[in-house]
Design an enzyme around this catalytic site. Structure first.
Site: not given
Length: 395
Positions: A109, A197
């Site tokens: 992530y 993101e």
């Protein structure tokens, strides 16, 4: 303003962030043509909506033939997808992104956000990619890595290496990650983003890094500098009332309660909602009519408020500074007369020309509940909502 994945990934590629090859499709035929153009033996068809959790909701499908990809696209396009990040009615799917399949060895992530507490940009990373990052942060906060970027010196290679080592990358992957992180930082600054993101950022079986997803949020206040990006706005993904409010210069956010708020000033609006909660009620919206509100904008605000069938009372809380209280009073009176307000209206006025404003409301002959202060206004609005049974949606 949010970008779709199919809009964000070309941006990634322009700034040196590696992404799998993909094509956007608006129907079955285009999806099948995309697989033939991309080549390979495995493709992923992804619903394009402004929400996460698509995979768990059936919005991401693995396909092993052009026919499968076409069928997956046909099953998605024209329907609404409900995820844990959407409202109950979900969001409409108008396009899909057809992407070459990737051999995933690891899922990571990575995001870049505005850290308002530190007044800087910050990278957030985790080796637990592919999962809901909020869940990881809540249950395993030790797996979250945060690196703040000094706004004076900007992004440096040692900060990228610190992230790479914390993610367990090694060898050439560290250099590749440094280039990728630099690309994200440059994109963020150049395009005035508010969030970028990647979840997941994958390490392939061959050891390469690929952004398997792409989420980009842009700062609306800077869109005047980026007309090319402003043109990518997708109104179908926005709340219709919020979009209409924006066209009239009103700041509106839909909420789940039954007491509508009309306030001038964001801080005062939030304080008003807090006091409604404290009094035992639930706000139906955030609505800031702005410091230069006119009688016409107040009328529009009432109409938008009443488009929500859950509203059982309206609390108008105005502090007259730039906008005078008598002008707001005129707007309230015109709205109640012109729009037709079927629910109680509680009004609290303070500031410039407050006495004139209160006099106008008193002499209007309308059933408007006056409040002496903000606490009194919140309590009266909650009491009024509890005694209101609204029949149908006003026209």
């Amino acid at each position: 303003m949010n970008l779709h994945e199919y809009q964000a990934k070309p941006l990634f590629a322009r700034f040196g962030v590696p992404v799998p090859a993909g094509r956007v499709a608006g129907n079955r035929a285009e999806a099948e043509a995309a697989t033939r153009s991309l080549g390979g033996e495995l493709w992923v068809v992804k619903a394009q909506i402004h929400a996460g959790g698509r995979g768990k909701a059936g919005g991401v499908k693995l396909c092993r033939s052009a026919a499968e990809a076409g069928a997956a696209a046909e099953a998605m396009i024209g329907r609404r997808l409900v995820t844990h990040q959407t409202q109950a009615q979900g969001l409409p799917i108008e396009k899909v992104w057809v992407e070459c399949g990737s051999a995933i060895a690891r899922e990571l992530y990575l995001s870049l956000v505005v850290d308002r507490s530190r007044e800087c940009l910050a990278f957030i990373a985790s080796a637990a990619g592919g999962m809901e990052i909020e869940e990881v942060a809540a249950k395993h906060p030790e797996q979250i890595i945060t690196v703040a970027i000094n706004p004076a010196s900007g992004f440096s290679g040692f900060e990228a290496r610190r992230l790479a080592f914390a993610l367990g990358l090694e060898g050439g992957q560290v250099k590749a990650f440094t280039r990728l992180a630099r690309g994200l930082y440059d994109l963020f600054v150049a395009k005035d983003a508010s969030l970028i993101e990647i979840n997941p950022l994958i390490v392939t079986a061959a050891g390469e890094l690929l952004a398997l997803d792409a989420k980009v949020n842009l700062d609306d206040n800077a869109l005047f500098r980026h007309q090319d990006l402003a043109d990518l706005r997708d109104p179908s993904q926005e709340d219709a009332t919020e979009a209409e409010a924006g066209e009239h210069g009103l700041n509106y956010v839909s909420l789940d309660g039954d007491i509508a708020c009309m306030v001038n000033g964001a801080g005062l609006a939030m304080a008003t909602m807090d006091l409604i909660k404290l009094a035992g009620g639930e706000p139906a919206n955030f609505l800031d009519v702005g410091g230069s509100a006119t009688a016409e904008r107040v009328t529009v605000a009432f109409r938008l408020i009443l488009s929500n069938p859950r509203v059982k009372a309206i609390l108008v809380n105005i502090f007259g500074g730039i906008v005078h209280c008598d002008m707001i009073a005129e707007g309230v009176i015109n709205a109640v007369k012109g729009v037709g307000v079927p629910v109680p209206v509680v009004v609290r006025l303070e500031g410039t020309n407050v006495e004139a404003g209160r006099k106008l409301l008193t002499e209007s002959g309308l059933d408007i509940i006056a409040a002496e202060n903000l606490t009194d206004a919140a309590e009266k609005a909650v009491a009024a909502a509890r005694h209101t049974q609204r029949e149908g949606k006003p026209s």
